[in-house]
Design an enzyme around this catalytic site. Structure first.
Site, PDB file in Angstrom:
ATOM      1  N   SER A  89      -2.717   7.433  -1.173  1.00 47.30           N
ATOM      2  CA  SER A  89      -3.346   8.689  -1.589  1.00 47.30           C
ATOM      3  C   SER A  89      -3.055   9.813  -0.600  1.00 47.30           C
ATOM      4  O   SER A  89      -2.807   9.577   0.586  1.00 47.30           O
ATOM      5  CB  SER A  89      -4.866   8.516  -1.692  1.00 47.30           C
ATOM      6  OG  SER A  89      -5.195   7.420  -2.507  1.00 47.30           O
TER       7      SER A  89
HETATM    8  N1  SAH Z   1      -6.151   2.738  -0.999  1.00 52.32           N
HETATM    9  C1  SAH Z   1      -4.701   2.685  -1.034  1.00 52.32           C
HETATM   10  C2  SAH Z   1      -4.087   3.463  -2.181  1.00 52.32           C
HETATM   11  C3  SAH Z   1      -4.458   2.869  -3.488  1.00 52.32           C
HETATM   12  S1  SAH Z   1      -3.217   2.917  -4.726  1.00 52.32           S
HETATM   13  C4  SAH Z   1      -4.116   3.170   0.276  1.00 52.32           C
HETATM   14  O1  SAH Z   1      -4.852   3.578   1.174  1.00 52.32           O
HETATM   15  O2  SAH Z   1      -2.881   3.104   0.410  1.00 52.32           O
HETATM   16  C5  SAH Z   1      -4.072   1.911  -5.898  1.00 52.32           C
HETATM   17  C6  SAH Z   1      -3.914   0.437  -5.645  1.00 52.32           C
HETATM   18  O3  SAH Z   1      -4.814  -0.243  -6.507  1.00 52.32           O
HETATM   19  C7  SAH Z   1      -2.520  -0.087  -5.989  1.00 52.32           C
HETATM   20  O4  SAH Z   1      -1.979  -0.757  -4.885  1.00 52.32           O
HETATM   21  C8  SAH Z   1      -2.775  -1.040  -7.153  1.00 52.32           C
HETATM   22  O5  SAH Z   1      -1.907  -2.157  -7.171  1.00 52.32           O
HETATM   23  C9  SAH Z   1      -4.212  -1.453  -6.914  1.00 52.32           C
HETATM   24  N2  SAH Z   1      -4.947  -1.944  -8.097  1.00 52.32           N
HETATM   25  C10 SAH Z   1      -4.920  -1.491  -9.363  1.00 52.32           C
HETATM   26  N3  SAH Z   1      -5.767  -2.195 -10.150  1.00 52.32           N
HETATM   27  C11 SAH Z   1      -6.369  -3.111  -9.336  1.00 52.32           C
HETATM   28  C12 SAH Z   1      -7.342  -4.121  -9.547  1.00 52.32           C
HETATM   29  N4  SAH Z   1      -7.874  -4.354 -10.750  1.00 52.32           N
HETATM   30  N5  SAH Z   1      -7.720  -4.875  -8.492  1.00 52.32           N
HETATM   31  C13 SAH Z   1      -7.185  -4.667  -7.259  1.00 52.32           C
HETATM   32  N6  SAH Z   1      -6.261  -3.730  -6.997  1.00 52.32           N
HETATM   33  C14 SAH Z   1      -5.855  -2.953  -8.027  1.00 52.32           C
END
Ligand code: SAH
Length: 234
Positions: A89
């Protein structure tokens, strides 16, 4: 004392007099000016005031949480690709969600969507005990490695589907969701402590960041501002 630095794959091990020490974290001076400027221009200037959040954002080496060929852009005012079609993000969003969550030292925090591990590191800087769930195995593996080598080895990264939360470790003081569900996942509300708070984006095309508070009389919700996260996998 003589010390020798050996590189084994991507893991740096410092060998001093025959004893393998924990991996060296990034020196705090690396990209320090860029971080300082990021905090001043992107975060403070947009109204984030909590000094602990600002300090955490100054400390976590964001460039280490992105792929090597993105490191030069790590302090820019935007999200960046981290592989597997996912993104880290924008710095301001990380700061705003962290401030809205109001993290205190020793609190138990669940993050859904580990991604690069950067948000988890910011939470750990604030003294939280962090569990973070990531559904893409490759990202979970890489985030675990980065967190360890940067000195955030206490963050527990779990490979799995965050829709169900982490019932074994519930209840949590705070929950942060960094992928967007189309509605608030019921299991996460259940796993929030009474008096606890959850920050999450909700919606499909039109997403808003929401703060949800669990009180003895029920759940209170308010919306912060529109956002754009990757969809949360069901
Ligand atoms: N917090 C992260 C950015 C998040 S991007 C950082 O600091 O870099 C969103 C992430 O959520 C992605 O890696 C994606 O694979 C994950 N994601 C999506 N759906 C999910 C779920 N149901 N359970 C766990 N992770 C999930």
């Amino acid at each position: 004392m003589r010390s020798r630095r050996r590189v084994l794959g991507a893991v740096h091990i410092v060998v001093t007099a025959g004893i393998a020490l924990a991996a060296e974290a990034t020196p705090p001076t690396e990209f320090a000016a860029e971080r300082e400027e990021m905090v001043a221009r992107q975060i403070e200037a947009r109204g984030i005031r909590d000094p602990r959040v600002l300090e955490a954002m100054r400390r976590v080496p964001r460039h280490r949480f992105v792929p090597d060929d993105e490191a030069a852009y790590a302090y820019e005012d935007r999200p960046l690709p981290i592989g597997s079609g996912q993104t880290i993000s924008q710095p301001y969003i990380v700061a705003a969600m962290t401030e809205a969550a109001g993290i205190g030292p020793g609190e138990s925090v669940l993050e859904i969507g580990t991604g690069s591990g950067y948000q988890a590191a910011v939470l750990a800087e604030l003294g939280a005990r962090v569990h973070s769930i990531e559904i893409v195995p490759e990202l979970a593996r890489r985030a675990r490695k980065t967190l360890e080598s940067e000195g955030y080895g206490r963050v527990v990264v779990i490979e799995g589907n965050g829709w169900l939360g982490l019932p074994d470790k519930a209840p949590f003081d705070r929950i942060l969701v960094t992928a967007a569900p189309d509605r608030v996942p019921e299991a996460l509300v259940e796993q929030l402590r009474v008096g606890g708070r959850m920050v999450l984006p909700v919606g499909e095309n039109d997403q808003w960041l929401r703060v949800l508070e669990k009180t003895p009389d029920g759940v209170r919700e308010r919306e912060l501002f529109p956002v754009r996260f990757v969809p949360m996998v069901k």
